[in-house]
Write a protein that holds these residues in place. Structure first.
Motif: not given
Length: 214
Positions: A45-56
């Protein structure tokens, strides 16, 4: 025709219907169903909100989960039924290449290369294609909270990456189904047609088969 498969994997972009088709086919053929455990990934869920920060962290969590499932499949008893899954292990790198920076991707690859060599290999991969418009429609219809942040541009990137990957894919026999105008969930004729092509037609190695039911 006698069933020629021990392991079938269904792939495609988010919203294309791979899980639905896997469930329907597993019910028809009394197959063991192995589904991607996306709900167990706390970072998604966090990835879809902030792709760059939570991608890894999202990618590494998926890699670990998918690898564990692959090991479970490899240890399958010889007398158990056929397996149908809604993903292949190699798909993980499609997302990694799309979302990770160079340093992150290098670290990811060092782990992925070890794991992919000992992952389960499907006897058949079914790649479901669809237009981005249809994907957006399907995602809106199922209305998952964390998917509301998925943008059209991300789906376009992902569709292009998937098409490129499967254009070069040769590790298993490959069947391609364009589902833009296909409704195998609500139209039994469409599902019957797909089932017939999978289980009652010879599948040749490294062959791309396009199926568009009437």
């Amino acid at each position: 025709m006698e069933n020629q498969f021990d392991f079938i994997a269904i792939e495609g972009v988010i919203g294309v219907g791979k899980t639905s088709l896997a469930k329907l086919l597993s019910e028809r053929h009394n197959a063991r169903l192995v589904l991607e455990q996306f709900k167990d990934n706390p970072f998604l869920p966090k990835f879809y909100e902030d792709r760059e920060r939570y991608a890894f962290p999202t990618q590494m969590a998926f890699l670990a989960s998918r690898f564990q499932q692959q090991q479970d499949m490899l240890s399958k008893d010889l007398f158990q039924q056929m397996i149908i899954s809604d993903y292949i292990f190699e798909k993980d790198r499609i997302f990694a290449r799309l979302n990770l920076g160079d340093d992150e991707l290098a670290l990811y690859d060092s782990i992925f290369d070890i794991m992919t060599g000992i992952s389960a290999k499907p006897d058949l991969v079914i790649y479901l294609q669809s237009s981005v418009d249809r994907l957006m429609h399907n995602i809106r219809q199922r209305d998952r909270d964390y998917e509301r942040h998925i943008s059209r541009s991300y789906l376009e990137e992902l569709s292009e990456a998937y098409n490129h990957f499967f254009y070069h894919y040769n590790k298993s026999p490959l069947m391609i189904i364009n589902t833009t105008e296909v409704d195998f969930v609500n139209n039994k004729k469409h599902l019957d047609y797909i089932d017939e092509q999978i289980f009652n037609q010879p599948i040749r190695s490294n062959t791309h088969i396009h199926i568009i039911p009437d």
